[in-house]
Design an enzyme around this catalytic site. Structure first.
Site, PDB file in Angstrom:
ATOM      1  N   ARG A  10       0.819  -1.215   0.000  1.00 40.92           N
ATOM      2  CA  ARG A  10       0.000   0.000   0.000  1.00 40.92           C
ATOM      3  C   ARG A  10       0.856   1.270   0.000  1.00 40.92           C
ATOM      4  NH1 ARG A  10      -3.122  -3.400   3.677  1.00 40.92           N
ATOM      5  NH2 ARG A  10      -1.827  -2.560   5.322  1.00 40.92           N
ATOM      6  N   CYS A  11       2.162   1.107   0.159  1.00 40.80           N
ATOM      7  CA  CYS A  11       3.078   2.244   0.217  1.00 40.80           C
ATOM      8  C   CYS A  11       3.711   2.474  -1.150  1.00 40.80           C
ATOM      9  CB  CYS A  11       4.167   1.964   1.256  1.00 40.80           C
ATOM     10  SG  CYS A  11       5.522   3.143   1.245  1.00 40.80           S
ATOM     11  N   SER A  12       3.588   3.683  -1.672  1.00 36.92           N
ATOM     12  CA  SER A  12       4.125   3.971  -3.009  1.00 36.92           C
ATOM     13  C   SER A  12       5.643   3.829  -3.049  1.00 36.92           C
ATOM     14  CB  SER A  12       3.704   5.364  -3.468  1.00 36.92           C
ATOM     15  OG  SER A  12       4.269   6.359  -2.637  1.00 36.92           O
TER      16      SER A  12
END
Length: 115
Positions: A10-12
């Site tokens: 979920r972390c870019s």
């Protein structure tokens, strides 16, 4: 030598780092640390590989749980490590390990030296 990434999809920044590793053709083991939390011993090992003496340097200090737990005033390293083991969302990401060294993929370009 293969790499290991402690990854949060979920972390870019974590996605960018994993993509960079895959595009380089490096073999990589992906550990979804939110689904499979690290033990306190694993966190201590990562701190050593990152050459960090302060556990707080590996913490996401803007997370609500950081404030809720009152970790800003906590000075005991063991307590900080225990908090990260219990609440993996507190761990900064992504972390990439190569052998006995590790690097924080913030920014993702940091990982270039491992590729």
């Amino acid at each position: 030598m293969s790499l290991k990434i402690y990854h949060n999809p979920r972390c870019s920044k974590s996605r960018q780092t994993l993509n960079m590793i895959e595009e380089a053709g490096s073999p990589v083991e992906v550990r979804l640390y939110l689904d499979e939390p690290l033990s306190a011993a694993e966190i201590k090992e990562l701190l050593e590989k990152l050459n960090l003496t302060d556990a707080r340097a590996l913490m996401r200090r803007t997370e609500a749980i950081y404030k809720e737990l009152g970790l800003k005033s906590e000075t005991d390293q063991a307590a900080l490590i225990k908090a990260m083991a219990k609440h993996p969302k507190l761990i900064e990401r992504p972390i990439v390990v190569k052998g006995n060294a590790a690097i924080l993929g913030r920014p993702p370009e940091n990982v270039q030296k491992f590729l």
